[in-house]
Enzyme design. Structure first.
Site: not given
Length: 360
Positions: A41, A196, A203, A206, A212
């Site tokens: 991370e 995204c 899109c 997705c 959305c």
């Protein structure tokens, strides 16, 4: 704050998509422990996955657990970080590893608040560590997740504003499921990273497209709203000198704090300095020749640095400039390239080693 205009099946759709399309073979997804997830991370902050993978694998070979990292010299840690940039991340990791070993018997805290007390770890990173490694129900809000949520809800204010950020934390928490928490966290990261995306979102692939609000506007890339523009970055300049005697080069240890803190660098001069005169005065050396190397620009987050590097060959050996403070030290070229070096310094030294110079 009450979350409005939410959908009830958000997390199930994201998880169903992850089962089919999510990334499951990244190095830090194997043998998931808080330590391994933490390192990944921190490395992934401001850095692409493809760039991180070889750094992560080498780092894990050298520091396989928190005890190995805590017992390492900071110079060794920085050397493994060389090229990743934002070196405060590496220094904070080393400090945090020592805190974990000295104060917590090498174990990560059980709460997000506890993990946030470690140097260099904020709320989102702490949540990612615990959710991915221990399946804790803790929502994250990294750049990818912000983009997904800002588009899904067509949030019309900049996420960097405190009020907007708080709203997005509320939304992220609302959608966080109480099962498969780690997989959901990874799924949201993957959704932002692979579908995204900033400029060309996919899109129609997705799982959230039908609900959305950003997609409904026909201009989803307007979300998240951009940060208000600042004035152009200022430009600074400096001269770096490769002081070389025979096969050795002189390097300078940077102060622990500030830009490139704790790294080895080249002696730096003001851009208007006479480098030959100043080098001879500063280091009490006799110049044999000066080679001007190709100048280039290095960009930081807040300014540009125009670098004019030069190679100075000297006649009177490597006996000077080594004092008790250990600020200056002579290294062979091979040794220098194994150290923790700022990216532009490594670029200069590699150029010298290859002989890519411009003689003036």
């Amino acid at each position: 704050m009450e979350v409005v205009n939410t959908v009830e099946n958000f997390a199930p759709r994201v998880l169903a998509w992850f089962d089919l399309h999510g990334r499951k073979n990244l190095p830090w997804q194997k043998n998931k422990t808080p330590y391994r997830v933490w390192i990944s991370e921190i490395m992934l902050q401001q850095t692409q996955v493809a760039t991180v993978i070889p750094y992560y694998e080498k780092f894990m070979e050298s520091f396989p657990d928190v005890y190995a990292l805590a017992n390492a010299k900071q110079d060794d840690v920085l050397a493994h970080w060389s090229g990743l940039g934002y070196y405060a991340r590496a220094r904070n990791m080393h400090k945090a590893a020592n805190m974990l070993v000295d104060e917590l018997d090498g174990e990560f805290p059980a709460s997000v608040e506890g993990v946030c007390e470690l140097p260099g770890i904020g709320r989102s990173t702490a949540s990612a560590i615990l959710s991915i490694s221990r399946d804790v129900q803790a929502a994250i809000l990294d750049g990818n997740v912000k983009r997904v949520l800002a588009r899904f809800h067509a949030i019309a204010t900049w996420p960097g504003e405190k009020k907007t950020e708080n709203t997005m934390w509320d939304i992220a928490g609302y959608y966080m499921p109480n099962q498969r928490c780690g997989e959901y966290t990874q799924a949201m990261m993957d959704l932002g990273a692979t579908l995204c995306t900033r400029s060309k979102p996919k899109c129609h692939e997705c799982p959230l497209m039908d609900d959305c609000a950003g997609f409904a506007t026909a201009e989803p890339t307007q979300f998240p709203i951009s940060k208000p523009k600042k004035a152009a970055k200022p430009v600074k300049s400096a001269q770096f000198v490769v002081l070389k005697s025979s096969s050795k080069v002189l390097l300078e240890k940077r102060p622990a704090s500030g830009i490139w803190g704790g790294l080895w660098s080249l002696p730096e001069f003001d851009s208007d300095a006479s480098i030959i005169l100043e080098a001879e005065q500063r280091f009490q050396c006799d110049t044999e020749s000066v080679t001007v190397l190709s100048p280039f620009r290095h960009t930081f987050s807040h300014y540009h640095l125009d670098i004019a590097p030069s190679l100075i060959s000297i006649a009177n050996g490597v006996s000077f400039c080594v004092d008790e403070s250990d600020k200056y030290r002579w290294f062979s070229m091979d040794e220098s390239l194994e150290l923790g070096l700022p990216a532009p310094v490594r670029r200069i030294l590699e150029s010298v080693e290859r002989g890519d110079t411009l003689l003036i």
